[in-house]
Design an enzyme around this catalytic site. Structure first.
Site, PDB file in Angstrom:
ATOM      1  N   GLY A   1       0.814  -1.224   0.000  1.00  0.00           N
ATOM      2  CA  GLY A   1       0.000   0.000   0.000  1.00  0.00           C
ATOM      3  C   GLY A   1       0.842   1.266   0.000  1.00  0.00           C
TER       4      GLY A   1
ATOM      5  CB  SER B   1      10.846   1.393  -4.988  1.00  0.00           C
ATOM      6  OG  SER B   1      11.134   1.808  -6.307  1.00  0.00           O
TER       7      SER B   1
ATOM      8  CE1 TYR C   1       7.016   4.804  -4.680  1.00  0.00           C
ATOM      9  CE2 TYR C   1       8.821   4.630  -6.241  1.00  0.00           C
ATOM     10  CZ  TYR C   1       7.794   4.043  -5.536  1.00  0.00           C
ATOM     11  OH  TYR C   1       7.528   2.704  -5.682  1.00  0.00           O
TER      12      TYR C   1
ATOM     13  CE  LYS D   1       7.670   2.518  -2.055  1.00  0.00           C
ATOM     14  NZ  LYS D   1       6.641   1.686  -1.416  1.00  0.00           N
TER      15      LYS D   1
HETATM   16  C1  15L Z   1       8.380   1.708  -8.934  1.00  0.00           C
HETATM   17  O1  15L Z   1       8.822   1.769  -7.808  1.00  0.00           O
HETATM   18  C2  15L Z   1       6.943   1.943  -9.224  1.00  0.00           C
HETATM   19  O2  15L Z   1       6.121   1.547  -8.156  1.00  0.00           O
HETATM   20  C3  15L Z   1       6.497   1.282 -10.492  1.00  0.00           C
HETATM   21  O3  15L Z   1       5.252   1.834 -10.848  1.00  0.00           O
HETATM   22  C4  15L Z   1       7.486   1.455 -11.628  1.00  0.00           C
HETATM   23  O4  15L Z   1       7.492   2.784 -12.020  1.00  0.00           O
HETATM   24  C5  15L Z   1       8.851   0.976 -11.170  1.00  0.00           C
HETATM   25  O5  15L Z   1       9.243   1.588  -9.978  1.00  0.00           O
HETATM   26  C6  15L Z   1       9.951   1.196 -12.209  1.00  0.00           C
HETATM   27  O6  15L Z   1      11.023   1.676 -11.828  1.00  0.00           O
HETATM   28  O7  15L Z   1       9.758   0.813 -13.346  1.00  0.00           O
END
Ligand code: 15L
Length: 276
Positions: free
Chosen positions: A69, A108, A133, A137
């Site tokens: 989430g 991520s 973002y 993370k």
């Molecule tokens: C991420 O962290 C995203 O949540 C996903 O939507 C993509 O954009 C991915 O990275 C990415 O780097 O391709």
């Protein structure tokens, strides 16, 4: 692990993995801001993780959480703050109060998106987030470490690449994570007896990987997919995207190049802090 909660269940990744998670954990409970179109007959709990009381109600009676989430791309600070900073804190704190034993945190690749594509990075590098973002993370990983060490929660952070069955472009050739391989990583995080705190890369066995995922391998990860067989699809996708010197240099792609104001000519020669 008997009762598993999946947050972000209505999102793209959540919807892809729900049937496989249900097969492994029949007591799976789904949660999100709104119910997914198909709940696969599972219990759904509506919860906004920015709201502590709603989060606490969702985690009551739960053994393990798969936390997908939150806000899943770059966005305005207010959105990142509420969903990924406040929301992530609420999730871990509610989990602690409810005695949850394991948490899988969907981190991520953007927590380390400012490493150059020419570098292969291990799991224990200094974070170099490429966006607000990505910072959120890195915050979630730090929270996970604190709850693991201070409260004995078993926490696994997955630095997920791109969850897909097909690489969308050349960047995704390196970072594609097939949904089946993601479920394998989640199961390690939920069930491996030795988990204290782990940071693993969420990638399939991609020939062109930028990440040294030997820690995941040591924990038993045996990914079944490799993007290499779909090089043609990635090349087609790439051909539709304009070349971009900064985004094409860094692992984070457009997350790294967006809003960029530094002197790239100087910084591209800088050696990022790798493990000695
Ligand atoms: C991420 O962290 C995203 O949540 C996903 O939507 C993509 O954009 C991915 O990275 C990415 O780097 O391709």
């Amino acid at each position: 692990m008997k009762k598993i909660l999946l947050t972000g269940a209505a999102g793209d990744v959540g919807r892809r993995i729900t049937p496989m998670l249900k097969a492994a954990y029949p007591g799976l409970v789904l949660s999100d801001l709104k119910a997914p179109a198909d709940t696969h007959g599972l219990k759904f709990v509506k919860a906004d993780i920015a709201n502590f009381a709603e989060t606490a109600a969702a985690v009551a009676g739960i053994d393990g959480i798969v936390h997908l989430g939150g806000y899943s791309v770059e966005g305005p600070w207010e959105s990142i703050l509420n969903a990924n900073i406040v929301g992530c804190y609420n999730l871990f704190e509610a989990a602690r109060a409810a005695g949850v034993k394991r948490v899988i945190f969907a981190s991520s690749n953007h927590a380390v998106g400012f490493y150059p594509r020419s570098t292969t990075i291990p799991h224990d590098v200094t974070v170099l987030p490429d966006s607000r973002y990505g910072v959120s993370k890195a915050f979630g990983e730090a929270l996970g470490a604190m709850y693991a060490m201070k409260h004995g929660m078993g926490v696994t952070c997955l630095r997920i690449g791109n969850v897909n069955e097909t690489p969308l472009d050349m960047r995704r050739m390196a970072i594609m994570l097939h949904p089946e391989d993601l479920v394998q990583l989640i199961r390690i995080g939920l069930d491996h007896p030795d988990i204290v705190f782990e940071v693993l890369y969420g990638a399939s066995a991609n020939t062109r990987a930028w990440w040294d995922n030997s820690r995941a391998k040591a924990l038993g990860y045996r990914p079944k997919h490799d993007s290499e067989g779909q090089l043609a699809a990635a090349k087609t996708g790439q051909a539709a995207i304009p070349a971009e010197p900064i985004g094409d240099f860094y692992q984070g792609g457009t997350f790294a190049s967006a809003e960029y104001t530094a002197n790239f000519a100087v910084l591209k020669g800088w050696k990022a802090p790798l493990r000695p």
